[in-house]
Design an enzyme around this catalytic site. Sequence first.
Site, PDB file in Angstrom:
ATOM      1  N   ASP A 151      -4.759  -0.456   8.420  1.00 54.16           N
ATOM      2  CA  ASP A 151      -4.783  -0.626   6.898  1.00 54.16           C
ATOM      3  C   ASP A 151      -5.252  -1.772   6.124  1.00 54.16           C
ATOM      4  O   ASP A 151      -5.064  -2.076   5.096  1.00 54.16           O
ATOM      5  CB  ASP A 151      -3.254  -0.259   6.826  1.00 54.16           C
ATOM      6  CG  ASP A 151      -2.775   1.450   6.815  1.00 54.16           C
ATOM      7  OD1 ASP A 151      -3.092   1.671   6.265  1.00 54.16           O
ATOM      8  OD2 ASP A 151      -1.499   1.088   6.862  1.00 54.16           O
TER       9      ASP A 151
ATOM     10  N   MET B 114       4.183   0.556   4.105  1.00 50.63           N
ATOM     11  CA  MET B 114       3.989  -0.223   2.953  1.00 50.63           C
ATOM     12  C   MET B 114       2.383  -1.193   3.159  1.00 50.63           C
ATOM     13  O   MET B 114       2.305  -1.679   2.578  1.00 50.63           O
ATOM     14  CB  MET B 114       4.846  -0.741   1.434  1.00 50.63           C
ATOM     15  CG  MET B 114       5.690   0.216   1.462  1.00 50.63           C
ATOM     16  SD  MET B 114       7.474  -0.248   0.128  1.00 50.63           S
ATOM     17  CE  MET B 114       5.486   0.052  -2.110  1.00 50.63           C
TER      18      MET B 114
ATOM     19  N   ALA C 168       8.747  -2.851   8.202  1.00 54.08           N
ATOM     20  CA  ALA C 168       8.343  -1.645   8.527  1.00 54.08           C
ATOM     21  C   ALA C 168       8.859  -0.446   7.498  1.00 54.08           C
ATOM     22  O   ALA C 168       9.632   0.110   7.954  1.00 54.08           O
ATOM     23  CB  ALA C 168       9.729  -1.955  10.217  1.00 54.08           C
TER      24      ALA C 168
ATOM     25  N   LYS D 159       0.527  -1.224  -0.288  1.00 56.06           N
ATOM     26  CA  LYS D 159      -0.042  -0.209   0.160  1.00 56.06           C
ATOM     27  C   LYS D 159       0.593   1.273  -0.130  1.00 56.06           C
ATOM     28  O   LYS D 159       1.988   1.172   0.636  1.00 56.06           O
ATOM     29  CB  LYS D 159      -0.663  -0.369   0.581  1.00 56.06           C
ATOM     30  CG  LYS D 159      -1.710   0.964   1.343  1.00 56.06           C
ATOM     31  CD  LYS D 159      -0.486   2.390   2.353  1.00 56.06           C
ATOM     32  CE  LYS D 159      -0.330   1.942   3.435  1.00 56.06           C
ATOM     33  NZ  LYS D 159      -0.245   2.760   4.202  1.00 56.06           N
TER      34      LYS D 159
END
Length: 308
Positions: free
Chosen positions: A147, A110, A107, A17
């Site tokens: 997310d 994304m 980390a 993402k």
Amino acid sequence: MTALDLPRSVSVRAAAKINLHLGVGAVRDDGFHPLETVYQAISLYDDVTLASSVVRARGLECADYIDAGDVPLGDDNIAFRALDLVRARTGRPGHESVNILKSIPVAGGMAGGSADAAATLLAYDRLHALDLPDAVLLQLAAELGSDVPFSLVGGTARGRGRGEVVQPLDDRGTWWWVAVASDVGLSTPEVYRHHDRLFPDAPTEPAEPADLLAALATGEPLRLARTLHKDLQAPAVDLRPELGTLIDRGEGEGALRGIVSGSGPTCIFLCDSLDGAHAVVAGLQGAGHDVVLIANGPVAGAHLLEHP
């Protein structure tokens, strides 16, 4: 479907993402910040395979640019929490083995962990032929993290609340991105705390990304580049000035725009084409950056990879 008809294993692929827009409001009494964001799923993927098993087993394979030691294999791994959550909610006994094939930088802002959690929820549903409604999967996803719902939905979408309220957007563009990973993480809570220090007068609710939504509709990379926006970029760069240097270098190599991904430390660069992306990669690798990846978007959310 009978027990004999159930698949023995299921693999689900989920995408990385990025945030094209991330507006951050003033911190609320519950410690969370209201967000106004536009997500896009891009073609960097993790694959999660679930198989019925007599014992709980966990496996991990990583791309050569990822240090497996950076990926937790205990109960702090969000994919394993997802498995425990969906099993508890559906009341099914037994165990599953889990194997994660990881290519999304760790980390790095994304949402690789969120992608794994979304893939695990969908894989569990398909492995046991539960046919849970999308609304149930999205509710479980929201309980796991802000997310995770988007990682199920994919494509390009608007996120509100803490980012977990997802509205798919019609995005017919093909956007080319270069991602530069860092081998040193950046704490998301610390970036938010620094945002609050830098912007004590942040609005209660962030503004809507009207210009960016209009740019997406045109399919024009230069117009989109002009509207990319991150409220967390200033605090991330203030904490890690080398990120600002990297963004300047990528734009100097021909990228239309560089921004931090999420809260960092990965930086992403919008390019005008695939050829333009290759040129930016060559320039950044020549400047000594080892992990420089090309991806396009938008791509699908979590989806079945194989169903033997």
